[in-house]
Design a protein around this motif. Sequence first.
Motif, PDB file in Angstrom:
ATOM      1  N   ALA A 337       9.212 -10.785   7.010  1.00 30.05           N
ATOM      2  CA  ALA A 337       9.412  -9.353   7.143  1.00 30.05           C
ATOM      3  C   ALA A 337       9.170  -8.865   5.648  1.00 30.05           C
ATOM      4  CB  ALA A 337      10.961  -8.997   7.572  1.00 30.05           C
ATOM      5  N   THR A 338       9.390  -7.636   5.347  1.00 26.12           N
ATOM      6  CA  THR A 338       9.296  -6.995   4.163  1.00 26.12           C
ATOM      7  C   THR A 338      10.305  -6.747   3.420  1.00 26.12           C
ATOM      8  OG1 THR A 338       9.152  -4.863   4.894  1.00 26.12           O
ATOM      9  CG2 THR A 338       7.056  -5.887   4.703  1.00 26.12           C
ATOM     10  N   THR A 339      11.630  -7.035   4.070  1.00 25.31           N
ATOM     11  CA  THR A 339      12.974  -6.641   3.405  1.00 25.31           C
ATOM     12  C   THR A 339      13.870  -7.574   4.101  1.00 25.31           C
ATOM     13  OG1 THR A 339      14.084  -5.390   5.004  1.00 25.31           O
ATOM     14  CG2 THR A 339      12.585  -4.300   3.375  1.00 25.31           C
ATOM     15  N   ILE A 340      15.113  -8.102   3.172  1.00 22.24           N
ATOM     16  CA  ILE A 340      15.983  -8.811   3.768  1.00 22.24           C
ATOM     17  C   ILE A 340      16.759  -7.859   4.742  1.00 22.24           C
ATOM     18  CG2 ILE A 340      16.509  -9.885   1.514  1.00 22.24           C
ATOM     19  CD1 ILE A 340      19.113  -8.030   1.233  1.00 22.24           C
ATOM     20  N   ALA A 341      17.534  -8.721   5.743  1.00 19.25           N
ATOM     21  CA  ALA A 341      18.322  -8.406   6.761  1.00 19.25           C
ATOM     22  C   ALA A 341      19.545  -7.652   6.161  1.00 19.25           C
ATOM     23  CB  ALA A 341      18.795  -9.393   7.792  1.00 19.25           C
ATOM     24  N   ARG A 342      19.638  -6.237   6.260  1.00 13.61           N
ATOM     25  CA  ARG A 342      20.451  -5.455   5.461  1.00 13.61           C
ATOM     26  C   ARG A 342      21.585  -4.713   6.365  1.00 13.61           C
ATOM     27  NH1 ARG A 342      15.677  -1.487   3.763  1.00 13.61           N
ATOM     28  NH2 ARG A 342      15.816  -0.835   5.935  1.00 13.61           N
ATOM     29  N   PRO A 343      21.885  -4.802   7.504  1.00 16.50           N
ATOM     30  CA  PRO A 343      21.602  -5.612   8.530  1.00 16.50           C
ATOM     31  C   PRO A 343      20.123  -5.381   9.239  1.00 16.50           C
ATOM     32  CG  PRO A 343      23.184  -4.356   9.394  1.00 16.50           C
ATOM     33  CD  PRO A 343      23.065  -3.985   8.054  1.00 16.50           C
ATOM     34  N   ASP A 344      19.654  -4.024   9.044  1.00 16.73           N
ATOM     35  CA  ASP A 344      18.261  -3.736   9.775  1.00 16.73           C
ATOM     36  C   ASP A 344      17.386  -4.124   8.594  1.00 16.73           C
ATOM     37  OD1 ASP A 344      18.925  -1.806   7.768  1.00 16.73           O
ATOM     38  OD2 ASP A 344      17.799  -0.392   8.690  1.00 16.73           O
ATOM     39  N   ARG A 345      16.074  -4.135   8.917  1.00 10.41           N
ATOM     40  CA  ARG A 345      15.100  -4.359   8.120  1.00 10.41           C
ATOM     41  C   ARG A 345      13.993  -3.363   7.892  1.00 10.41           C
ATOM     42  NH1 ARG A 345      14.742 -10.054   6.974  1.00 10.41           N
ATOM     43  NH2 ARG A 345      15.791 -11.252   8.567  1.00 10.41           N
ATOM     44  N   GLY A 346      13.370  -3.203   6.509  1.00 12.06           N
ATOM     45  CA  GLY A 346      12.452  -2.086   6.529  1.00 12.06           C
ATOM     46  C   GLY A 346      10.917  -2.506   7.253  1.00 12.06           C
ATOM     47  N   PRO A 356      -1.330  -6.764  -0.352  1.00 10.19           N
ATOM     48  CA  PRO A 356      -1.143  -8.417  -0.308  1.00 10.19           C
ATOM     49  C   PRO A 356       0.279  -8.484  -0.464  1.00 10.19           C
ATOM     50  CG  PRO A 356      -1.038  -7.524  -2.607  1.00 10.19           C
ATOM     51  CD  PRO A 356      -1.153  -6.460  -1.524  1.00 10.19           C
ATOM     52  N   ASP A 357       1.152  -8.066   0.553  1.00 12.39           N
ATOM     53  CA  ASP A 357       2.621  -7.973   0.207  1.00 12.39           C
ATOM     54  C   ASP A 357       3.104  -9.604   0.300  1.00 12.39           C
ATOM     55  OD1 ASP A 357       1.674  -5.554   1.133  1.00 12.39           O
ATOM     56  OD2 ASP A 357       3.699  -5.260   1.905  1.00 12.39           O
ATOM     57  N   ASN A 358       2.770 -10.266   1.352  1.00 13.36           N
ATOM     58  CA  ASN A 358       3.270 -11.606   1.657  1.00 13.36           C
ATOM     59  C   ASN A 358       2.689 -12.544   0.701  1.00 13.36           C
ATOM     60  OD1 ASN A 358       3.739 -11.038   4.858  1.00 13.36           O
ATOM     61  ND2 ASN A 358       5.345 -10.896   3.306  1.00 13.36           N
ATOM     62  N   TYR A 359       1.527 -12.277   0.227  1.00 14.68           N
ATOM     63  CA  TYR A 359       1.058 -13.014  -1.141  1.00 14.68           C
ATOM     64  C   TYR A 359       1.957 -13.316  -2.360  1.00 14.68           C
ATOM     65  CZ  TYR A 359      -1.507 -14.033  -5.385  1.00 14.68           C
ATOM     66  OH  TYR A 359      -1.935 -14.702  -6.978  1.00 14.68           O
ATOM     67  N   ILE A 360       2.562 -12.121  -2.489  1.00 14.89           N
ATOM     68  CA  ILE A 360       3.484 -12.149  -3.650  1.00 14.89           C
ATOM     69  C   ILE A 360       4.990 -12.744  -3.244  1.00 14.89           C
ATOM     70  CG2 ILE A 360       4.741 -10.486  -5.074  1.00 14.89           C
ATOM     71  CD1 ILE A 360       2.497  -8.437  -4.558  1.00 14.89           C
ATOM     72  N   SER A 361       5.333 -12.089  -2.008  1.00 16.66           N
ATOM     73  CA  SER A 361       6.803 -12.797  -1.625  1.00 16.66           C
ATOM     74  C   SER A 361       6.698 -14.433  -1.383  1.00 16.66           C
ATOM     75  CB  SER A 361       7.005 -12.178  -0.256  1.00 16.66           C
ATOM     76  OG  SER A 361       6.366 -12.497   0.715  1.00 16.66           O
ATOM     77  N   ASP A 611       1.722   6.842  -0.766  1.00 16.79           N
ATOM     78  CA  ASP A 611       1.501   6.077  -2.094  1.00 16.79           C
ATOM     79  C   ASP A 611       0.776   6.581  -3.032  1.00 16.79           C
ATOM     80  OD1 ASP A 611       3.303   3.860  -1.136  1.00 16.79           O
ATOM     81  OD2 ASP A 611       1.533   3.125  -0.157  1.00 16.79           O
ATOM     82  N   SER A 612       0.562   8.096  -3.038  1.00 14.65           N
ATOM     83  CA  SER A 612      -0.392   8.797  -3.902  1.00 14.65           C
ATOM     84  C   SER A 612       0.232   8.887  -4.958  1.00 14.65           C
ATOM     85  CB  SER A 612      -0.961   9.953  -3.390  1.00 14.65           C
ATOM     86  OG  SER A 612      -1.753   9.627  -2.198  1.00 14.65           O
ATOM     87  N   TRP A 613       1.681   8.923  -5.289  1.00  9.75           N
ATOM     88  CA  TRP A 613       2.207   9.366  -6.666  1.00  9.75           C
ATOM     89  C   TRP A 613       3.718   8.308  -6.671  1.00  9.75           C
ATOM     90  CZ3 TRP A 613       0.559  12.239 -10.069  1.00  9.75           C
ATOM     91  CH2 TRP A 613       1.250  12.832 -11.042  1.00  9.75           C
ATOM     92  N   CYS A 614       2.912   7.091  -7.119  1.00 11.58           N
ATOM     93  CA  CYS A 614       4.087   6.104  -7.157  1.00 11.58           C
ATOM     94  C   CYS A 614       3.659   4.823  -7.971  1.00 11.58           C
ATOM     95  CB  CYS A 614       4.549   5.631  -5.849  1.00 11.58           C
ATOM     96  SG  CYS A 614       3.451   4.804  -4.921  1.00 11.58           S
ATOM     97  N   SER A 615       4.442   3.606  -8.396  1.00 11.03           N
ATOM     98  CA  SER A 615       3.943   2.695  -8.942  1.00 11.03           C
ATOM     99  C   SER A 615       4.313   1.628  -8.000  1.00 11.03           C
ATOM    100  CB  SER A 615       4.730   2.521 -10.293  1.00 11.03           C
ATOM    101  OG  SER A 615       4.535   3.609 -11.284  1.00 11.03           O
ATOM    102  N   MET A 616       3.516   0.449  -8.181  1.00  7.00           N
ATOM    103  CA  MET A 616       3.490  -0.708  -7.227  1.00  7.00           C
ATOM    104  C   MET A 616       3.671  -1.947  -8.023  1.00  7.00           C
ATOM    105  SD  MET A 616       0.667   0.104  -4.468  1.00  7.00           S
ATOM    106  CE  MET A 616       0.970   1.438  -3.236  1.00  7.00           C
ATOM    107  N   GLY A 617       4.583  -2.932  -7.426  1.00  8.67           N
ATOM    108  CA  GLY A 617       4.639  -4.073  -8.100  1.00  8.67           C
ATOM    109  C   GLY A 617       3.364  -5.224  -8.128  1.00  8.67           C
ATOM    110  N   ARG A 618       2.450  -4.729  -7.113  1.00  4.84           N
ATOM    111  CA  ARG A 618       1.271  -5.505  -7.174  1.00  4.84           C
ATOM    112  C   ARG A 618       0.337  -5.358  -8.060  1.00  4.84           C
ATOM    113  NH1 ARG A 618       0.267  -3.333  -1.315  1.00  4.84           N
ATOM    114  NH2 ARG A 618       2.514  -3.551  -1.011  1.00  4.84           N
ATOM    115  N   ILE A 619       0.443  -3.907  -8.563  1.00  5.04           N
ATOM    116  CA  ILE A 619      -0.332  -3.205  -9.756  1.00  5.04           C
ATOM    117  C   ILE A 619       0.262  -3.935 -11.280  1.00  5.04           C
ATOM    118  CG2 ILE A 619      -1.573  -1.686 -10.871  1.00  5.04           C
ATOM    119  CD1 ILE A 619      -1.257   0.067  -8.322  1.00  5.04           C
TER     120      ILE A 619
END
Length: 812
Positions: A337-346, A356-361, A611-619
């Motif tokens: 997934a894209t988040t931990i269980a918190r308890p729901d997930r994003g 490339p999400d899971n390439y990074i994770s 995603d037009s006005w933000c920063s990303m970890g991948r960048i």
Amino acid sequence: FFSFPSPRTMWVLLVICMVGSVIGEQLHAPQGVAHPKCMLEVEGASDGSGSVVTLENGYVKVAIDTTTGSISSYAAWKGDGAYGDVSSEMLTFSRVTSNGSASVPQAVTVNVIKNTTSIVTVKINNVTDTGDDTTATAQVSWTLSLPRGSHTIQVDVSGLILSTVSTKAFVLGLNFNAVSIYSLFEAGTVQMRNLAQGFFFATSAPSRIYGLGGNSSFDINMLRVSSPVALYTATDVAPSGIQLIVAGAYGGAVDVWANGWSNSSNVTTVSRGTTFQASLDIALNDRNFPLGGVDLSNNLPDDDLEAYLTGAYGSSPGCLCTYPNQVVAGETLAQIATTIARPDRGYANTYNYFDPDNYISLSSILYSGDPFLQQQVRKVVERSGAFLLPNGQLPHHFEFDKPQYTALSGATQTGPNTFWVKTALNYVGVTGDIQWLKSYMPTLRRAANFCFNLIKPSNGLLDAPGSLMIDVFIRQHFTSDSNAMIVGFLEQFAEAEAAVNNATGAQLLRDMAQAARTNMNKLLWAAPGRGLGTDDHYITQLNLDNTTRDFVDYDSNLIAAAHGIPSSQQAQKLFARIDGGRCSAAHGAGPQFVSEIYYDQANTVGGNTGDSWCSMGRIALFDAHARKQYNDVATFNNTILAPLQRDLIQYTWLHERYGCDGKQQLNRTEAYFEYPATVVMLLREIRYGINLAINSVTISPFGINQYTYHVGNVYVQYSQNTVILDLPGEYTKTFQITGLLPQAQYAVTGTYTQRNQRNHIARTGQFSTSDPATTTASVAECPGQAVYATNVNGALSFSMDVSCTVEIKLLP
């Protein structure tokens, strides 16, 4: 031995273990701190009303209240005795009845088994399942050992059922303040944070259970545990912990999160004379990362180690859903997934994004150095690879267990195929699992060719159907993002072809990479008359009719610089353009912003400007590689790494995006994998320059000239005088070490080392049977000493089997 009974008139007894230097022991303290004295202390009130037996060594403190049987624990990871609270009831024993379970305050006795300069051991007796008002049906003894200079308390449990009784179960409880719990079971991984009264009764055996968050952590090594295990979170007892079911049984739903013993109506007859034992190592920490198996005697600087381990263990492993029932009831699916269980997930019920999400994770999981977690990476890769379309297209993601081939926005991207293949190749390089590569290469070729077949022979550029890694941005045809990425992708896949002895195929891919590199500079650079025509960046895209679009994209320009595509002069202009932007990281935005020109509704898929006005970890990741490519240490340290490292240490979990103001965007997904995993990659790949590729090992520190890195199954000791490498793998690789003295002679020695004596997480008894590198090299494969000379830039190159321990020493 001697004992401390429940006090009547006891005052204070203090026994101090001498410091190692006094008795001539050679000890090495973490981060340069001398090992503090170990201490056994017994305190009793002057009126005889109570006593507490305390074991402490500066790193761990355990306090045993002999009047109530309560065992509290504290930790100070720097060994300075500045303890933080880890658990107020670390160990409990109780009988579960129809009325529930609870440990009852009761007097205990404490026997001192050993009190030396190196270890203190005590045995706690008379722990029963009930207080003095009722006849006990079972009793337990805890033996606790605390070595000097250790964060680990060693626990041995021995118990006996005193009389036959009908009950649900007898349980040993280990209870902690950490708010999120993680377990590595044979069947997969399980994690949970803040599920009220949540219990997970597992049918699979765990080898390691850890918890973190809330300014503490624990890490349990299950040395000798045969009892079924239940995880729990957010109960009346503690924020997290485990129960060992030492007698009786749970009769409710298993391998799912439920409400605990209230769901179990069965009653078991437990016979008199039944015995049970368990042995565990519990590493305690007052920081938000697990310490079990971490070599603190000589490792990374404090902030780097803390950020690295927080990122490696706090986020991405909690995203793994490889245990049965985690995705679909009754199914075991290797998804993430894209988040931990918190308890729901994003992004609920969606998994395996490679854009490339899971390439990074998954890269951050690989960099944990934990062989079990590394095998989970392989399983996730294979899960997505099982659903390639006939043309080689990879699923963009899964909804529950169903593959989806377009992004949530509806776009088709080149990113999933590109970054999925790169993840697979990184797995091989990091683990040394070359046999898996050979068997899986046909599947990887099909996926890679989905992208390679988009390259037009007429100009050597890729004609992209959509954006590379920001799915909502409308980008098509000869885009700078996909074409910048294809250069590195072709070169990396050429290495894979060479590894399976396809020299012809490898050379073809290298030629294609060079053509893409050349034509990107020729056709996509913003020369006069192309795009904005400012001669300082790559344009967004060149269309088939030779028209262009240009948003001054930070992602594609930094991807190009990360792969060394622009000349030094071009790169200087490119960085100046990006760093001069209002929302660039250089101007205080989060690392790193998406573009200079805003992608409005007309330029996004479905008008989605999220995603037009933000920063990303991948960048930020590509930005860091770009700065290293062109030797900009200051920007990497101060603008990219420092703010992310600071926030990760402070918050443990981070939101999905940062903003132009440099702060996390709190309206974006919480406890998202991306930024914590990116920090891990920045530290390993950029600052410490540890890159284990399929055919090569590169050690290229950036801005530092001396360090020791010992995380999991990777050991690197680096200075200009000495380099020592102990790495996973069982075949020959080319080594390149940079930053050494130029044109100097070095002696390179390969030493045979029994595989199961090294390259494992340094936890007593923990050797993963799933580690692909479990065989041993022959002595003949480690060639002894040879002399090599560095080049004018201080780089040293040679070849050796990575199963050998490599030692490089400067010759006089």
